[in-house]
Design a protein around this motif. Structure first.
Motif, PDB file in Angstrom:
ATOM      1  N   TYR A  30      46.078  39.692  30.729  1.00  0.00           N
ATOM      2  CA  TYR A  30      46.302  40.462  31.956  1.00  0.00           C
ATOM      3  C   TYR A  30      45.282  40.068  33.015  1.00  0.00           C
ATOM      4  CZ  TYR A  30      49.418  43.317  29.221  1.00  0.00           C
ATOM      5  OH  TYR A  30      50.469  43.733  28.440  1.00  0.00           O
ATOM      6  N   LYS A  31      45.788  39.911  34.244  1.00  0.00           N
ATOM      7  CA  LYS A  31      44.919  39.626  35.386  1.00  0.00           C
ATOM      8  C   LYS A  31      44.431  40.958  35.945  1.00  0.00           C
ATOM      9  CE  LYS A  31      48.052  36.594  37.322  1.00  0.00           C
ATOM     10  NZ  LYS A  31      48.630  35.877  38.453  1.00  0.00           N
ATOM     11  N   VAL A  32      43.149  41.038  36.217  1.00  0.00           N
ATOM     12  CA  VAL A  32      42.605  42.211  36.907  1.00  0.00           C
ATOM     13  C   VAL A  32      42.550  41.821  38.379  1.00  0.00           C
ATOM     14  CG1 VAL A  32      40.641  43.763  37.189  1.00  0.00           C
ATOM     15  CG2 VAL A  32      41.254  42.936  34.906  1.00  0.00           C
ATOM     16  N   LEU A  33      43.302  42.558  39.194  1.00  0.00           N
ATOM     17  CA  LEU A  33      43.397  42.251  40.615  1.00  0.00           C
ATOM     18  C   LEU A  33      42.582  43.247  41.429  1.00  0.00           C
ATOM     19  CD1 LEU A  33      47.256  41.678  40.741  1.00  0.00           C
ATOM     20  CD2 LEU A  33      45.479  39.942  40.516  1.00  0.00           C
ATOM     21  N   MET A  34      41.833  42.721  42.383  1.00  0.00           N
ATOM     22  CA  MET A  34      41.063  43.553  43.310  1.00  0.00           C
ATOM     23  C   MET A  34      41.829  43.563  44.630  1.00  0.00           C
ATOM     24  SD  MET A  34      37.180  42.272  42.717  1.00  0.00           S
ATOM     25  CE  MET A  34      36.187  43.274  41.626  1.00  0.00           C
TER      26      MET A  34
ATOM     27  N   ALA B 164      40.703  44.184  29.906  1.00  0.00           N
ATOM     28  CA  ALA B 164      41.088  44.304  31.322  1.00  0.00           C
ATOM     29  C   ALA B 164      41.042  45.766  31.766  1.00  0.00           C
ATOM     30  CB  ALA B 164      42.480  43.710  31.543  1.00  0.00           C
ATOM     31  N   LYS B 165      41.579  46.649  30.934  1.00  0.00           N
ATOM     32  CA  LYS B 165      41.617  48.076  31.263  1.00  0.00           C
ATOM     33  C   LYS B 165      40.198  48.643  31.351  1.00  0.00           C
ATOM     34  CE  LYS B 165      44.095  51.758  31.984  1.00  0.00           C
ATOM     35  NZ  LYS B 165      44.708  51.871  33.308  1.00  0.00           N
ATOM     36  N   THR B 166      39.362  48.286  30.395  1.00  0.00           N
ATOM     37  CA  THR B 166      37.983  48.776  30.370  1.00  0.00           C
ATOM     38  C   THR B 166      37.214  48.324  31.609  1.00  0.00           C
ATOM     39  OG1 THR B 166      37.951  48.821  27.957  1.00  0.00           O
ATOM     40  CG2 THR B 166      35.810  48.743  29.067  1.00  0.00           C
ATOM     41  N   LYS B 167      37.313  47.035  31.938  1.00  0.00           N
ATOM     42  CA  LYS B 167      36.591  46.509  33.100  1.00  0.00           C
ATOM     43  C   LYS B 167      37.119  47.132  34.396  1.00  0.00           C
ATOM     44  CE  LYS B 167      34.954  42.181  31.126  1.00  0.00           C
ATOM     45  NZ  LYS B 167      33.527  42.347  31.327  1.00  0.00           N
ATOM     46  N   SER B 168      38.432  47.323  34.504  1.00  0.00           N
ATOM     47  CA  SER B 168      39.017  47.969  35.692  1.00  0.00           C
ATOM     48  C   SER B 168      38.463  49.386  35.845  1.00  0.00           C
ATOM     49  CB  SER B 168      40.543  48.060  35.569  1.00  0.00           C
ATOM     50  OG  SER B 168      41.104  46.793  35.624  1.00  0.00           O
ATOM     51  N   ASN B 169      38.460  50.121  34.743  1.00  0.00           N
ATOM     52  CA  ASN B 169      37.953  51.501  34.775  1.00  0.00           C
ATOM     53  C   ASN B 169      36.472  51.543  35.149  1.00  0.00           C
ATOM     54  OD1 ASN B 169      40.462  52.513  34.119  1.00  0.00           O
ATOM     55  ND2 ASN B 169      39.996  52.771  31.947  1.00  0.00           N
ATOM     56  N   GLN B 170      35.680  50.616  34.602  1.00  0.00           N
ATOM     57  CA  GLN B 170      34.254  50.576  34.916  1.00  0.00           C
ATOM     58  C   GLN B 170      34.046  50.307  36.407  1.00  0.00           C
ATOM     59  OE1 GLN B 170      32.992  47.462  32.227  1.00  0.00           O
ATOM     60  NE2 GLN B 170      32.250  48.928  30.698  1.00  0.00           N
TER      61      GLN B 170
ATOM     62  N   GLY C  12      39.439  38.546  37.010  1.00  0.00           N
ATOM     63  CA  GLY C  12      39.366  37.908  35.707  1.00  0.00           C
ATOM     64  C   GLY C  12      40.667  38.081  34.955  1.00  0.00           C
ATOM     65  N   ILE C  13      40.776  37.355  33.842  1.00  0.00           N
ATOM     66  CA  ILE C  13      41.969  37.414  32.998  1.00  0.00           C
ATOM     67  C   ILE C  13      41.501  37.721  31.577  1.00  0.00           C
ATOM     68  CG2 ILE C  13      43.966  36.136  32.127  1.00  0.00           C
ATOM     69  CD1 ILE C  13      43.727  34.406  34.726  1.00  0.00           C
ATOM     70  N   TYR C  14      42.022  38.824  31.037  1.00  0.00           N
ATOM     71  CA  TYR C  14      41.535  39.330  29.753  1.00  0.00           C
ATOM     72  C   TYR C  14      42.691  39.883  28.922  1.00  0.00           C
ATOM     73  CZ  TYR C  14      37.411  39.545  32.778  1.00  0.00           C
ATOM     74  OH  TYR C  14      36.414  39.245  33.661  1.00  0.00           O
TER      75      TYR C  14
ATOM     76  N   PRO D 111      36.747  53.634  48.189  1.00  0.00           N
ATOM     77  CA  PRO D 111      38.117  53.823  47.683  1.00  0.00           C
ATOM     78  C   PRO D 111      38.667  52.543  47.036  1.00  0.00           C
ATOM     79  CG  PRO D 111      38.200  53.345  50.013  1.00  0.00           C
ATOM     80  CD  PRO D 111      36.738  53.372  49.625  1.00  0.00           C
ATOM     81  N   PHE D 112      37.811  51.760  46.453  1.00  0.00           N
ATOM     82  CA  PHE D 112      38.141  50.461  45.866  1.00  0.00           C
ATOM     83  C   PHE D 112      39.293  50.583  44.874  1.00  0.00           C
ATOM     84  CE2 PHE D 112      36.501  46.819  43.100  1.00  0.00           C
ATOM     85  CZ  PHE D 112      36.929  45.843  43.979  1.00  0.00           C
ATOM     86  N   LYS D 113      40.258  49.679  44.980  1.00  0.00           N
ATOM     87  CA  LYS D 113      41.418  49.739  44.091  1.00  0.00           C
ATOM     88  C   LYS D 113      41.547  48.450  43.292  1.00  0.00           C
ATOM     89  CE  LYS D 113      46.363  50.351  43.935  1.00  0.00           C
ATOM     90  NZ  LYS D 113      47.496  49.657  44.442  1.00  0.00           N
ATOM     91  N   LEU D 114      41.806  48.623  42.002  1.00  0.00           N
ATOM     92  CA  LEU D 114      42.081  47.488  41.121  1.00  0.00           C
ATOM     93  C   LEU D 114      43.403  47.755  40.423  1.00  0.00           C
ATOM     94  CD1 LEU D 114      38.713  48.028  40.713  1.00  0.00           C
ATOM     95  CD2 LEU D 114      39.067  45.840  39.648  1.00  0.00           C
ATOM     96  N   SER D 115      44.079  46.690  40.034  1.00  0.00           N
ATOM     97  CA  SER D 115      45.297  46.833  39.248  1.00  0.00           C
ATOM     98  C   SER D 115      45.340  45.726  38.204  1.00  0.00           C
ATOM     99  CB  SER D 115      46.543  46.774  40.154  1.00  0.00           C
ATOM    100  OG  SER D 115      46.654  45.503  40.761  1.00  0.00           O
ATOM    101  N   MET D 116      46.276  45.848  37.282  1.00  0.00           N
ATOM    102  CA  MET D 116      46.436  44.850  36.234  1.00  0.00           C
ATOM    103  C   MET D 116      47.855  44.321  36.294  1.00  0.00           C
ATOM    104  SD  MET D 116      44.389  46.761  33.126  1.00  0.00           S
ATOM    105  CE  MET D 116      45.555  46.177  31.962  1.00  0.00           C
ATOM    106  N   GLU D 117      47.962  43.020  35.999  1.00  0.00           N
ATOM    107  CA  GLU D 117      49.261  42.368  36.022  1.00  0.00           C
ATOM    108  C   GLU D 117      49.326  41.419  34.838  1.00  0.00           C
ATOM    109  OE1 GLU D 117      50.323  38.885  38.891  1.00  0.00           O
ATOM    110  OE2 GLU D 117      50.722  40.766  39.943  1.00  0.00           O
ATOM    111  N   GLU D 118      50.419  41.463  34.103  1.00  0.00           N
ATOM    112  CA  GLU D 118      50.550  40.567  32.952  1.00  0.00           C
ATOM    113  C   GLU D 118      50.610  39.136  33.450  1.00  0.00           C
ATOM    114  OE1 GLU D 118      53.723  39.769  29.412  1.00  0.00           O
ATOM    115  OE2 GLU D 118      53.382  41.856  29.968  1.00  0.00           O
ATOM    116  N   GLU D 119      49.875  38.264  32.765  1.00  0.00           N
ATOM    117  CA  GLU D 119      49.844  36.855  33.195  1.00  0.00           C
ATOM    118  C   GLU D 119      51.092  36.140  32.774  1.00  0.00           C
ATOM    119  OE1 GLU D 119      46.493  33.515  33.475  1.00  0.00           O
ATOM    120  OE2 GLU D 119      46.988  34.089  31.450  1.00  0.00           O
TER     121      GLU D 119
END
Length: 99
Positions: free
Chosen positions: A21-25, A74-80, A67-69, A91-99
C-alpha cells in the motif's frame, strides 16, 4: 500377517507476497512544509533530501508518496503522522492506496 501400504502425498505450499500500500500525503493550505519534512524524516525514515523532494511533490502536484508498505505498517505510519499533525494543530491528511 497384514501388509501396510503408505501413500506419501506431496503438498505444495504457495507463499504469496503481501499486498503493498502507498501512503499518500495530501496538500492543504495550512500544514507547513517544515512539518511535512519532519513527518517524513521521523515517521517514514526518509533522508532530508528524499523528504524535501516528496514535500515538493505534495506542494506542486497536490499529493506525494510517503512510502510503500504492507497494510499494517502503512496504517500504523499514517496514524502516527496524523496524530503528530493533530498535536501540532495541522489538518494534515494522509490516505492509503493499494499498489
Amino acid at each position: 500377517m497384514s501388509e501396510k501400504t503408505s501413500i506419501k502425498e506431496e503438498q505444495k505450499i504457495e507463499i504469496k507476497k503481501p499486498k503493498m500500500y502507498k501512503v499518500l500525503m495530501h496538500n492543504d493550505d495550512y500544514t507547513t512544509m517544515e512539518f511535512v519534512i519532519q513527518a517524513l524524516t521521523e515517521i517514514f525514515k526518509k533522508s532530508a533530501i528524499e523528504a524535501t523532494q516528496i514535500m515538493y511533490d505534495v506542494h506542486r502536484k497536490g499529493v506525494g508518496v510517503a512510502g510503500i508498505y504492507t497494510y499494517d505498517i502503512a496504517k500504523t505510519k499514517s496514524n502516527q503522522a496524523m496524530d503528530m499533525a493533530k498535536e501540532s494543530g495541522f489538518p494534515f491528511k494522509l490516505s492509503m492506496e493499494e499498489e
